[in-house]
Design a protein around this motif. Structure first.
Motif, short mmCIF file in Angstrom:
data_model
loop_
_atom_site.label_atom_id
_atom_site.label_comp_id
_atom_site.label_asym_id
_atom_site.label_seq_id
_atom_site.Cartn_x
_atom_site.Cartn_y
_atom_site.Cartn_z
N GLU A 112 0.83 -1.19 0.00
CA GLU A 112 0.00 0.00 0.00
C GLU A 112 0.88 1.26 0.00
O GLU A 112 0.71 2.17 -0.81
N GLU A 113 1.87 1.27 0.92
CA GLU A 113 2.77 2.41 1.08
C GLU A 113 3.52 2.73 -0.21
O GLU A 113 3.78 3.88 -0.53
N PHE A 114 3.91 1.65 -0.90
CA PHE A 114 4.75 1.85 -2.09
C PHE A 114 3.93 1.89 -3.39
O PHE A 114 4.50 1.88 -4.47
N ALA A 115 2.62 1.90 -3.23
CA ALA A 115 1.75 1.80 -4.40
C ALA A 115 2.02 2.89 -5.43
O ALA A 115 1.87 2.67 -6.63
N ALA A 116 2.45 4.06 -4.99
CA ALA A 116 2.70 5.15 -5.94
C ALA A 116 4.12 5.12 -6.48
O ALA A 116 4.36 5.39 -7.66
N LEU A 117 5.08 4.79 -5.58
CA LEU A 117 6.50 4.86 -5.99
C LEU A 117 6.85 3.83 -7.06
O LEU A 117 7.55 4.14 -8.03
N LEU A 118 6.36 2.60 -6.89
CA LEU A 118 6.79 1.53 -7.79
C LEU A 118 6.47 1.82 -9.26
O LEU A 118 7.37 1.74 -10.10
N ARG B 142 9.56 -3.97 -8.07
CA ARG B 142 8.72 -4.54 -7.02
C ARG B 142 9.48 -4.58 -5.69
O ARG B 142 10.70 -4.36 -5.65
N LEU B 143 8.75 -4.90 -4.64
CA LEU B 143 9.39 -4.99 -3.33
C LEU B 143 10.03 -6.35 -3.17
O LEU B 143 9.55 -7.34 -3.69
N SER B 144 11.12 -6.35 -2.40
CA SER B 144 11.92 -7.57 -2.29
C SER B 144 11.79 -8.20 -0.91
O SER B 144 11.63 -7.49 0.08
N SER B 145 11.89 -9.52 -0.88
CA SER B 145 12.02 -10.16 0.43
C SER B 145 13.36 -10.86 0.53
O SER B 145 13.57 -11.70 1.39
N PRO C 178 16.78 2.73 4.42
CA PRO C 178 16.58 4.18 4.56
C PRO C 178 16.55 4.92 3.22
O PRO C 178 15.76 5.86 3.05
N LEU C 179 17.40 4.50 2.29
CA LEU C 179 17.40 5.18 0.99
C LEU C 179 16.05 5.00 0.29
O LEU C 179 15.50 5.93 -0.30
N VAL C 180 15.53 3.80 0.40
CA VAL C 180 14.27 3.49 -0.28
C VAL C 180 13.10 4.24 0.39
O VAL C 180 12.26 4.83 -0.29
N THR C 181 13.10 4.28 1.71
CA THR C 181 12.01 4.99 2.39
C THR C 181 12.12 6.49 2.15
O THR C 181 11.12 7.18 1.95
N ALA C 182 13.36 7.00 2.11
CA ALA C 182 13.56 8.43 1.85
C ALA C 182 13.09 8.78 0.44
O ALA C 182 12.44 9.82 0.22
N LEU C 183 13.39 7.90 -0.48
CA LEU C 183 12.96 8.13 -1.87
C LEU C 183 11.43 8.16 -1.94
O LEU C 183 10.83 8.99 -2.64
N ARG C 184 10.81 7.26 -1.19
CA ARG C 184 9.34 7.21 -1.18
C ARG C 184 8.76 8.52 -0.64
O ARG C 184 7.87 9.11 -1.25
#
Ligand code: ADP
Ligand code: MG
Length: 646
Positions: free
Chosen positions: A522-528, A543-546, A591-597
């Protein structure tokens, strides 16, 4: 006694064949000697056998041998044996006709074939045998007496259509074939067959392992003028045996010493190290053969060069037929040296016919199993020695996983690979499977250029964190075979850089985890989707990674996507490969990914945001050992960013 001379005609087909032989189908004229010696050897075998069966047979078998005699003045070379000999009827039957079925049709085909090489292949389907004498001689005289009979026969022909046959008195049992040699003509491939050195060379090459001695009068220095020749020496000139007769492969294994094997190996390989493994076998039944094969201790230096020599020699009943017989060994066992002696082939068999021969294919299958069995033997017996052997031949054996699907199982058992389990020691797949975690269904691997790159690749992170073992495959050939081999021992091989990864045990997956995942999506729905657009042309999905714990991003492929290493290999070979678009996976906790979001949420059009996307992608490429599409641009973007942070 003036016996009558009869002139007979060759059977029509024989005449045609003779014409073909004389008019140089064979580029290698030297083989006439191999043919005549082989006939003599057969005749000696037959006499020995017959005298064993029929003790009343009046024949002296105390000194069975073949003698080569040169008469320089008469320009003749004689091949003599004291074997079974032929009766008059035998001669007419055996030498005057070609009794083999299908000859007429074959000759038709040969006549239609304008290409000399193709004609030679066709003719390989049956032996030219005795007639090859007419390649080097313009007249052949044969004298023979059959064991157990009193009268001999003289036969003579110029090979043109007729032959003369008459009774001959006073002949010993056996056969002599006298060749009235054509003039030496190097252009026509006619060597000086009166020269002892040439005769020695040809015997050594083709007939060295014939089990009967092949003798020739030793060359003597010319007599000094005025002196009379030593009576005794003239009566019994010194005689050399030209062949070694040591066909080790024809002896039972129990009667051959290690030292003899070694010596024989040296002779055929010119390698002074002892072989690592020796395979000696005999097959009986409808298609008899013996094989003596060696795995050298050290791989030949040209193992991976396109025109590397392959080692196996083909013999037919101890007569050398050819080197590098590729029909007997698959490409990936090209380092194997040795000899295969098949009993029921024509001496003139061609490579093409061998390739198609069903029985030869059967021999090859057996030999492959034996060689792989030898590797297996070392693997189970001596791990240290096996590690050495694998260093020499592992890369080439893995080619077998691509070429030889009949032996996939056996080859997979032999595979030895570096692994995250042990930094020093390689592992077999069997050992890997023994260590698999509960619920782990695949054998994990990652390919790459070297151990360090693979080990530090972001793809490894979650596997390392969760304690899954990953095979580290760094041979170029690994890129290919892992895709061809479906499974080992029921476990599929799974690249950790391909497809989706879900390392969570489904048993422990609680509802919280599911909810957490949904929240992140949900959170990354716009960024991806924005990133996918910013990087369009470079990646096909974001996509998001595990699979990541510490890195911000990594690049993964779909199951059938080419790996970056393979892509590089193709390019290095000069092949054009369409750029492969793979998938960018982001670590949602980084942190880089969340900052980018956050930045994207605040202002999707913020200046420099697209450049950050490019940097994230470039970093992921570098981390897996890939090549940047535009290194200068990457460096410039990075430099600008860094400058702004200081
Ligand atoms: P192949 O050896 O394939 O039968 P060849 O043309 O070489 O064909 O010989 C034809 C036959 O002639 C032989 O099978 C053999 O019976 C006979 N022959 C040839 N040379 C000899 C020899 N030196 N002694 C006895 N028989 C011979
Ligand atoms: Mg023959």
């Amino acid at each position: 006694m003036g016996s009558t001379v009869e002139t007979l005609e060759f059977q029509a087909e024989t005449r045609q064949l003779l014409r073909l032989v004389i008019h140089s189908i064979y580029s290698n004229k030297d083989i006439f000697l191999r043919e005549l010696i082989s006939n003599a050897s057969d005749a000696l075998d037959k006499l020995r056998l017959e005298s064993l069966i029929d003790s009343g047979l009046d024949a002296d078998t105390s000194d069975l041998h073949i003698a080569l005699e040169v008469d320089r003045d008469a320009r003749t070379l004689t091949v003599r044996d004291n074997g079974i000999g032929m009766s008059r009827e035998d001669l007419v039957e055996l030498i005057g006709t070609i009794a083999k079925s299908g000859t007429a049709g074959l000759l038709e085909k040969i006549k239609e074939t304008k290409d000399a090489a193709a004609a030679q292949n066709l003719i390989g389907q049956f032996g030219v045998g005795f007639y090859s004498a007419f390649m080097v001689a313009d007249r052949v005289t044969l004298r023979t007496r059959r064991a157990g009979t009193d009268t001999g026969t003289r036969w003579e022909s110029d090979g043109e259509g007729t032959y003369e046959i008459s009774e001959a008195e006073g002949l010993p049992v056996g056969t002599s074939v006298t060749l009235h040699l054509k003039p030496v003509d190097s252009e026509d491939g006619l060597a000086d067959y009166l020269a002892a050195a040439n005769i020695r060379r040809i015997v050594k090459q083709y007939s060295d392992f014939i089990r009967w001695p092949i003798r020739m009068a030793a060359e003597r220095a010319a007599e000094p003028a005025g002196e009379t020749a030593d009576e005794d020496a003239a009566a019994t000139p010194a005689v050399d045996t030209l062949n070694s007769m040591k066909a080790l492969w024809a002896r039972p294994r129990s009667e051959v010493t290690e030292a003899e094997y070694h010596e024989f190996y040296q002779q055929i390989s010119h390698d002074w190290l002892p072989p690592a493994e020796t395979v000696h076998m005999r097959a009986e039944g409808t298609f008899e053969y013996e094989a003596l094969l060696f795995i050298p201790s050290q791989a030949p230096f040209d193992l991976f060069s396109r025109d590397a020599k392959r080692g196996v020699q083909l013999y037919v009943k101890r007569v050398f037929i050819m080197d590098d017989c590729e029909a007997l060994m698959p490409d990936y066992l090209r380092f194997v040296k040795g000899v295969v002696d098949a009993h029921d082939l024509s001496l003139n068999i061609s490579r093409e016919i061998l390739q198609q021969d069903r029985q030869i294919r059967g021999v090859r299958r057996r030999l492959v199993k034996k060689v792989l069995g030898a590797f297996k033997g070392v693997q189970t017996g001596d791990a240290e020695r096996y590690a050495k052997l694998w260093t020499q031949y592992g890369r080439v054996l893995k080619e077998g996983l691509i070429e030889d699907t009949d032996n996939t199982e056996a080859l997979l058992e032999l595979v030895s690979a570096a692994s995250t389990h042990d930094a020093e020691k390689s592992t077999s797949l069997r050992e890997y499977v023994g260590r698999m975690k509960d619920g782990q269904d695949a054998i994990y691997y990652l390919t790459g250029e070297d151990r360090a790159t693979v080990e530090n690749s972001p793809h490894m992170e979650a596997f390392a964190a969760k304690g899954f073992e990953v095979l580290i495959l760094t041979d170029p050939v690994d890129e290919v075979w892992v895709d061809r081999v479906p499974a080992f021992d029921g476990h599929r091989l799974q690249s950790i850089a391909k497809g989706q990864v879900d390392l969570d045990d489904p048993e422990d997956a609680d509802e919280d985890a599911g909810a957490e995942k949904a929240r992140r999506e949900e959170e990354f729905a716009a960024l991806l989707p924005w990133l996918a657009t910013a990087l369009s042309g470079q990646v096909k999905q974001v996509r998001l990674s595990s699979r990541l714990t510490t890195s911000a991003a990594c690049i993964v492929g779909d199951a059938h996507d080419m790996t970056p290493t393979l892509e590089k290999m193709y390019r290095a070979m000069g092949q054009s490969v369409p750029p492969v678009q793979r998938i960018l996976e982001l670590n949602p906790a980084h942190p880089l990914v969340t900052a980018l979001r956050s930045a994207h949420e605040a202002n999707a059009d913020a200046p420099g945001l697209a450049e950050v996307a490019e940097l994230v992608y470039g970093g992921a490429l570098l981390a897996e050992g890939g090549d940047l599409p535009d290194p200068a641009r990457f460096t410039r973007l990075l430099t600008e960013r860094l400058t702004r942070t200081l």
